[in-house]
Design an enzyme around this catalytic site. Structure first.
Site, PDB file in Angstrom:
ATOM      1  N   SER A 238      41.912  21.647  46.279  1.00  0.00           N
ATOM      2  CA  SER A 238      41.493  22.974  46.716  1.00  0.00           C
ATOM      3  C   SER A 238      40.047  22.888  47.206  1.00  0.00           C
ATOM      4  CB  SER A 238      41.581  23.957  45.555  1.00  0.00           C
ATOM      5  OG  SER A 238      40.488  23.754  44.693  1.00  0.00           O
ATOM      6  N   LYS A 239      39.650  23.911  47.927  1.00  0.00           N
ATOM      7  CA  LYS A 239      38.271  23.928  48.460  1.00  0.00           C
ATOM      8  C   LYS A 239      37.260  23.743  47.336  1.00  0.00           C
ATOM      9  CE  LYS A 239      36.733  25.267  52.731  1.00  0.00           C
ATOM     10  NZ  LYS A 239      37.298  26.264  53.600  1.00  0.00           N
ATOM     11  N   ARG A 240      37.491  24.462  46.251  1.00  0.00           N
ATOM     12  CA  ARG A 240      36.532  24.437  45.156  1.00  0.00           C
ATOM     13  C   ARG A 240      36.449  23.030  44.516  1.00  0.00           C
ATOM     14  NH1 ARG A 240      36.744  24.989  40.027  1.00  0.00           N
ATOM     15  NH2 ARG A 240      38.981  25.306  40.080  1.00  0.00           N
ATOM     16  N   GLY A 242      37.466  20.214  45.824  1.00  0.00           N
ATOM     17  CA  GLY A 242      37.040  19.224  46.805  1.00  0.00           C
ATOM     18  C   GLY A 242      35.583  19.360  47.160  1.00  0.00           C
ATOM     19  N   ALA A 243      35.087  20.576  46.964  1.00  0.00           N
ATOM     20  CA  ALA A 243      33.709  20.834  47.369  1.00  0.00           C
ATOM     21  C   ALA A 243      32.716  20.321  46.343  1.00  0.00           C
ATOM     22  CB  ALA A 243      33.506  22.317  47.592  1.00  0.00           C
TER      23      ALA A 243
END
Ligand code: GLU
Length: 478
Positions: A238-240, A242-243
């Protein structure tokens, strides 16, 4: 000699996927006694920032991935890319294309309508003269039209692409700036890169890059494309998740060794071994063992590894990281004990450095707040007496050592025929303000004689005040 490179674009944080790529490049260079180059691909001037460059440098440094050469900035090599483009033009491997955006759009629409793959139709190769001399142009690579290109990917195995699938890609834009595929090729060639390890989002670029390298008469490096990381559920990250950047992990209290050990296992293994020292990793790593299946991140494992390194890493090194965390929360290190001593006492009790810092803050404060409810609950008349005696005995102690402190507390308990447990908690509360801390002797030892005695005395005083207030209010009642 093996030469690898890590070639990030400085457009954001250093995410864990990129950090893993850097680690694998570094490991392979070290394993082979080779060289690891850091190359900053900052040609996208709008999206590249100096701050992002700094984040990359800081992240790699914190992880201990020292580069042998660089950072080399692509923006400083523009004149060299221009020269190589000229050479390709002169050798007939590239050509100028004057087609307008409008013409390319019409061409594209036609091809799509005819259910063909959109690609440049080589109009300017067939009619090489511009309509007028000052027309802007791009430089395109003359990709072979027939046959195929194959290479043996170190991770994915043999790959073959039909040349007819490949477009005549742009090497230099009309404003004179070089494109990604072109700068990468020139750099990999001139830096004598032997192994290109990168994410598999670049796999489609590889045949194009090999063609250009061949046109330049360059030696073709070996390529290894690593699968992306997956979320803990095995689905797309997810973006979170992966970020999460490398420096965020630092802020969360993770040790660099733990993160490196965690990253190395995401896509590489050696039997079922989980813990690798840096030397071991270097010795055992092999690009051919990189897993071709995607790996899922596992935050619990990272915490487990972090605890392992908190327990085993030399205290002086952990102390350096702890200092960073304490200072970040505004703590003056000179007001507390030696950080190494703190580490020795706290390391078995903490999962992260953030936890260690929080649990150690009381050691640096001038005084602690003791909650009234604690005083009411734990500070009985008997305890009161015990604390007074303890202060007396501790004051007389010549050496402020844990064993002696422990012995003194025991003596007080014995002398007053009290259970040790009955006085331990009030002492803890008096000196830390909380009901949780390391053992009493370790806590008092760390806190030092002066602060310990002051805090014990303060607690007594506070309890006294409370008591007299209560007496007063009782007397005032009718
Ligand atoms: N600059 C590219 C990126 O950050 C990497 C290119 C490469 O490794 O060839 O995705």
């Amino acid at each position: 000699m093996v030469i690898t490179r890590f070639a990030p674009s400085p457009t954001g944080d250093l995410h864990i996927g990129s950090a893993r790529t850097a680690l694998f490049c570094w490991l392979w260079a070290k394993n082979q006694g080779g060289k690891f180059i850091l190359r900053v691909e900052d040609t996208d001037r709008e999206r590249s920032t100096e701050q992002a460059v700094q984040v990359i440098l800081d992240g790699l440094t914190w992880l201990g991935l020292k580069w042998d050469e660089g950072p080399i900035f692509q923006t400083q090599r523009f004149s060299r890319y221009k020269e190589v483009a000229k050479q390709l033009l002169a050798d007939g491997h590239a050509y100028r294309c004057y087609c307008t955006k409008e013409r390319l759009e019409v061409l594209r629409d036609k091809q799509i309508a005819a259910k063909e793959k959109p690609r440049y139709d080589r109009y300017c190769l067939r009619f090489p003269h511009p309509p007028h001399d000052d027309m802007p142009y791009v430089i395109r690579f003359k990709t072979p039209q027939t046959g195929s290109l194959s290479f043996n990917d170190l991770v994915k195995g043999p790959i073959e692409v039909q040349n007819s699938e490949l477009d005549d890609l742009i090497l230099v834009r009309s404003d004179g700036t070089p494109t990604y595929n072109f700068t990468v090729v020139v750099d990999d060639w001139e830096m004598n890169i032997t192994h290109v390890l990168r994410g598999d989002d670049h796999i489609n670029n590889t045949p194009r890059q090999i063609h250009i390298l061949q046109a330049l008469g360059a030696k073709i490096p070996q390529y290894g494309h690593m699968p992306m990381l997956l979320g803990p559920d095995g689905k797309k990250l997810s973006k979170r998740e992966g970020a999460a950047s490398v420096l965020e992990y630092r802020a969360q209290g993770i040790l660099p060794e733990a993160l490196v050990n965690y990253l190395v296992r995401l896509g590489w293994s050696y039997g079922d071994q989980e813990i690798f020292s840096q030397d071991e990793m270097i010795k055992l790593f092999n690009v051919l063992d990189i897993n071709s299946a995607a790996s899922a991140i596992n935050p619990e494992k990272l915490l487990w590894l972090n605890q392992h390194y908190l327990k085993t890493k030399p205290p002086a090194e952990i102390a350096r990281e702890l200092a960073w965390h304490l200072e970040k929360s505004g703590i003056e290190l000179s007001k507390g004990p030696s950080l190494e001593e703190i580490v020795l006492v706290q390391r078995e009790r903490c999962k992260t450095l953030v936890e260690m810092a929080q649990k150690s803050e009381f050691l640096f404060q001038d005084e602690v707040n003791v909650d009234e409810s604690f005083l009411n609950k734990y500070f009985t008349q008997e305890v009161f007496q015990a604390l007074a005696l303890l202060i007396e005995k501790l004051t007389a102690l010549a050496n402020w050592q844990p064993e002696l402190i422990n012995q003194t507390v025991k003596e007080v308990a014995e002398q007053l025929s009290m259970k040790l447990g009955l006085i331990a908690q009030p002492i803890r509360i008096a000196v830390t303000g909380s009901t949780v801390s390391p053992s009493i002797d370790a806590t008092l030892f760390l806190l030092g004689k002066e602060k310990s005695l002051n805090r014990l005395a303060q607690a007594i005083e506070l309890k006294n005040e409370l008591y007299s207030k209560r007496v007063d209010s009782h007397e005032q009642e009718p």
